[in-house]
Motif scaffolding. Structure first.
Motif, PDB file in Angstrom:
ATOM      1  N   MET A 106       0.909  -1.520   0.193  1.00  0.00           N
ATOM      2  CA  MET A 106       0.348   0.158  -0.023  1.00  0.00           C
ATOM      3  C   MET A 106       0.735   1.584  -0.073  1.00  0.00           C
ATOM      4  N   GLY A 107       0.103   2.066  -1.011  1.00  0.00           N
ATOM      5  CA  GLY A 107       1.638   3.335  -0.871  1.00  0.00           C
ATOM      6  C   GLY A 107       0.975   4.350   0.217  1.00  0.00           C
ATOM      7  N   PHE A 108       1.864   4.981   0.213  1.00  0.00           N
ATOM      8  CA  PHE A 108       2.152   6.155   1.631  1.00  0.00           C
ATOM      9  C   PHE A 108       0.559   6.935   1.435  1.00  0.00           C
ATOM     10  N   GLN A 109       0.359   6.889   2.541  1.00  0.00           N
ATOM     11  CA  GLN A 109      -1.303   8.064   2.116  1.00  0.00           C
ATOM     12  C   GLN A 109      -1.187   8.803   3.839  1.00  0.00           C
ATOM     13  N   PRO A 110      -1.259  10.312   2.861  1.00  0.00           N
ATOM     14  CA  PRO A 110      -1.233  11.894   3.867  1.00  0.00           C
ATOM     15  C   PRO A 110      -1.995  11.718   4.854  1.00  0.00           C
ATOM     16  N   TYR A 111      -1.845  12.506   5.676  1.00  0.00           N
ATOM     17  CA  TYR A 111      -1.874  12.342   6.928  1.00  0.00           C
ATOM     18  C   TYR A 111      -3.208  13.854   6.753  1.00  0.00           C
ATOM     19  N   ARG A 112      -4.595  12.589   7.558  1.00  0.00           N
ATOM     20  CA  ARG A 112      -5.707  13.967   6.990  1.00  0.00           C
ATOM     21  C   ARG A 112      -6.319  14.480   7.928  1.00  0.00           C
ATOM     22  N   SER A 113      -6.384  15.751   8.233  1.00  0.00           N
ATOM     23  CA  SER A 113      -6.349  17.115   9.389  1.00  0.00           C
ATOM     24  C   SER A 113      -7.800  16.650   9.724  1.00  0.00           C
ATOM     25  N   PRO A 114      -7.797  16.421  11.034  1.00  0.00           N
ATOM     26  CA  PRO A 114      -9.363  16.250  11.372  1.00  0.00           C
ATOM     27  C   PRO A 114      -9.851  17.772  11.824  1.00  0.00           C
ATOM     28  N   SER A 115      -9.074  18.455  12.020  1.00  0.00           N
ATOM     29  CA  SER A 115      -9.736  19.722  11.947  1.00  0.00           C
ATOM     30  C   SER A 115      -9.991  20.597  10.458  1.00  0.00           C
ATOM     31  N   THR A 116      -9.214  20.242   9.315  1.00  0.00           N
ATOM     32  CA  THR A 116      -9.840  20.394   7.868  1.00  0.00           C
ATOM     33  C   THR A 116     -10.320  19.146   7.585  1.00  0.00           C
ATOM     34  N   GLY A 117     -10.775  18.468   7.630  1.00  0.00           N
ATOM     35  CA  GLY A 117     -11.310  17.372   6.695  1.00  0.00           C
ATOM     36  C   GLY A 117     -10.396  17.001   5.267  1.00  0.00           C
ATOM     37  N   ARG A 118      -9.067  17.215   5.403  1.00  0.00           N
ATOM     38  CA  ARG A 118      -8.233  17.490   3.804  1.00  0.00           C
ATOM     39  C   ARG A 118      -6.923  16.566   4.113  1.00  0.00           C
ATOM     40  N   GLU A 119      -6.115  16.711   2.972  1.00  0.00           N
ATOM     41  CA  GLU A 119      -5.226  15.760   3.124  1.00  0.00           C
ATOM     42  C   GLU A 119      -4.430  16.893   3.282  1.00  0.00           C
ATOM     43  N   VAL A 120      -3.198  16.491   3.993  1.00  0.00           N
ATOM     44  CA  VAL A 120      -2.695  17.571   4.694  1.00  0.00           C
ATOM     45  C   VAL A 120      -1.424  17.703   3.395  1.00  0.00           C
ATOM     46  N   ARG A 121      -0.848  18.808   2.519  1.00  0.00           N
ATOM     47  CA  ARG A 121       1.007  18.754   0.910  1.00  0.00           C
ATOM     48  C   ARG A 121       1.115  19.091   1.385  1.00  0.00           C
ATOM     49  N   ALA A 122       1.650  20.524   2.693  1.00  0.00           N
ATOM     50  CA  ALA A 122       2.189  21.519   2.511  1.00  0.00           C
ATOM     51  C   ALA A 122       2.246  21.652   4.313  1.00  0.00           C
ATOM     52  N   VAL A 123       3.849  21.588   4.511  1.00  0.00           N
ATOM     53  CA  VAL A 123       3.187  21.444   5.958  1.00  0.00           C
ATOM     54  C   VAL A 123       4.810  22.629   6.171  1.00  0.00           C
ATOM     55  N   LEU A 124       4.199  23.580   6.662  1.00  0.00           N
ATOM     56  CA  LEU A 124       5.175  24.592   6.808  1.00  0.00           C
ATOM     57  C   LEU A 124       5.425  24.759   8.164  1.00  0.00           C
ATOM     58  N   PHE A 125       6.634  25.769   8.235  1.00  0.00           N
ATOM     59  CA  PHE A 125       6.934  25.887   9.271  1.00  0.00           C
ATOM     60  C   PHE A 125       6.956  27.654  10.258  1.00  0.00           C
ATOM     61  N   ASP A 126       6.823  27.993  11.020  1.00  0.00           N
ATOM     62  CA  ASP A 126       7.055  28.807  11.407  1.00  0.00           C
ATOM     63  C   ASP A 126       8.466  29.153  11.831  1.00  0.00           C
ATOM     64  N   THR A 127       9.519  30.148  11.704  1.00  0.00           N
ATOM     65  CA  THR A 127      10.842  29.642  11.978  1.00  0.00           C
ATOM     66  C   THR A 127      11.396  30.302  12.848  1.00  0.00           C
ATOM     67  N   PHE A 128      11.272  31.715  13.127  1.00  0.00           N
ATOM     68  CA  PHE A 128      12.100  32.038  14.411  1.00  0.00           C
ATOM     69  C   PHE A 128      11.218  31.652  15.335  1.00  0.00           C
ATOM     70  N   GLY A 129      12.533  30.485  16.168  1.00  0.00           N
ATOM     71  CA  GLY A 129      11.956  30.483  17.546  1.00  0.00           C
ATOM     72  C   GLY A 129      11.449  28.654  17.432  1.00  0.00           C
ATOM     73  N   THR A 130      10.930  28.236  16.315  1.00  0.00           N
ATOM     74  CA  THR A 130      10.354  27.109  16.170  1.00  0.00           C
ATOM     75  C   THR A 130      11.466  26.377  15.719  1.00  0.00           C
ATOM     76  N   VAL A 131      12.291  26.632  14.026  1.00  0.00           N
ATOM     77  CA  VAL A 131      13.142  26.135  13.217  1.00  0.00           C
ATOM     78  C   VAL A 131      14.388  27.167  13.649  1.00  0.00           C
ATOM     79  N   VAL A 132      15.178  28.004  14.175  1.00  0.00           N
ATOM     80  CA  VAL A 132      15.598  28.621  14.454  1.00  0.00           C
ATOM     81  C   VAL A 132      15.827  28.903  15.522  1.00  0.00           C
ATOM     82  N   ASP A 133      17.155  29.175  15.788  1.00  0.00           N
ATOM     83  CA  ASP A 133      17.530  29.463  17.430  1.00  0.00           C
ATOM     84  C   ASP A 133      18.063  30.849  18.124  1.00  0.00           C
TER      85      ASP A 133
END
Length: 270
Positions: A1-28
């Motif tokens: 079985m192929g990969f199944q994207p995560y389905r968001s409970p709050s939106t009901g949609r399959e997630v296609r992009a995961v975008l990040f806050d940067t200052f503090g979340t990705v970088v120190d």
């Protein structure tokens, strides 16, 4: 079985992009700015509490953007706002900016372009990128985010800076215009952030949400954003943990296409 994207409970949609806050979340940002401020002061024989300097500079960040969010001022890039705020924080710490050369001030201002990643960031982003579009959803301008990515080795697929959306979080258009640039429904975009207020605004704009704990963003005495404060879609202690919660396989064979996102074909990237 192929990969199944995560389905968001709050939106009901399959997630296609995961975008990040940067200052503090990705970088120190705190240790990165403090390190460069300490070097700047030492070169001039000046004693400096470098962490307090970083905190004070960062404290001017939201007020500077408020003037733009309210419409009282035309859009200006975060680089411009940081440079304006730098004079104020220098004076707070005993410097006379008018006596300092412009080149040195610009170099210090660009310390925000050279922030170090958290230890788990590069590994975690690379894992999520195997199955999802990854990029920043940040108040940083494009050149700042590009320099940051090159310096820190952040494996973004795309960079959409605030100078492209022409607005600042947490206004809804900061999130919605980013989704539009990617030709995605807001519900197909997940914001991952260490800040509950950012996630609340993203949820109100229709995005999926993930909390990533960064309990020392403001140092050991941090009191805010130590834990998720709402029922975000996902909550993780690190970006690699988030990758696991998104169902990202530990390893994908390079060069083998997989089918996902309504039957479209994408190339697996090691």
């Amino acid at each position: 079985m192929g990969f199944q994207p995560y389905r968001s409970p709050s939106t009901g949609r399959e997630v296609r992009a995961v975008l990040f806050d940067t200052f503090g979340t990705v970088v120190d940002w705190r240790s990165g700015v403090a390190r460069e401020a300490a070097a700047f002061a030492a070169e001039r024989g000046h004693h400096l509490d470098a962490e307090a300097f970083a905190d004070d500079w960062r404290a001017l960040y939201q007020p500077a953007m408020d003037a733009i969010r309210s419409g009282a001022r035309e859009f200006a890039t975060l680089d411009t706002l940081h440079r304006e705020n730098l004079d104020q924080v220098l004076r707070q710490h005993g410097f006379a900016p008018e006596r300092l050369d412009a080149e040195s001030l610009e170099k210090l201002n660009r310390s925000w372009h050279r922030l170090p990643p958290w230890p788990d960031s590069v590994e975690g982003l690379a894992a999520i990128r195997r199955c999802y579009i990854v990029g920043p959803l940040s108040n940083g301008n494009t050149s700042l985010l590009l320099d940051m990515a090159r310096n820190a080795g952040l494996p973004w697929d795309v960079i959409i800076g605030s100078d492209m959306t022409r607005t600042y979080k947490p206004l809804p258009q900061a999130y919605l215009r980013t989704a539009e640039f990617l030709d995605l429904d807001p519900g197909e975009v997940m914001l991952a952030a260490a800040h509950n207020d950012d996630l609340q605004a993203a949820r109100e704009a229709g995005l999926a949400t993930a909390f990533i704990a960064r309990p020392t963003e403001y140092g050991q005495a941090q009191t805010a954003d130590l834990a998720p404060e709402a029922d975000w879609d996902l909550s993780a202690a690190s970006i690699p943990e988030l990758a696991g919660l998104l169902g990202t396989p530990a390893k994908l064979q390079a060069g083998v296409p997989w089918t996902g996102f309504s039957g479209r074909r994408f190339l697996r990237i090691r």
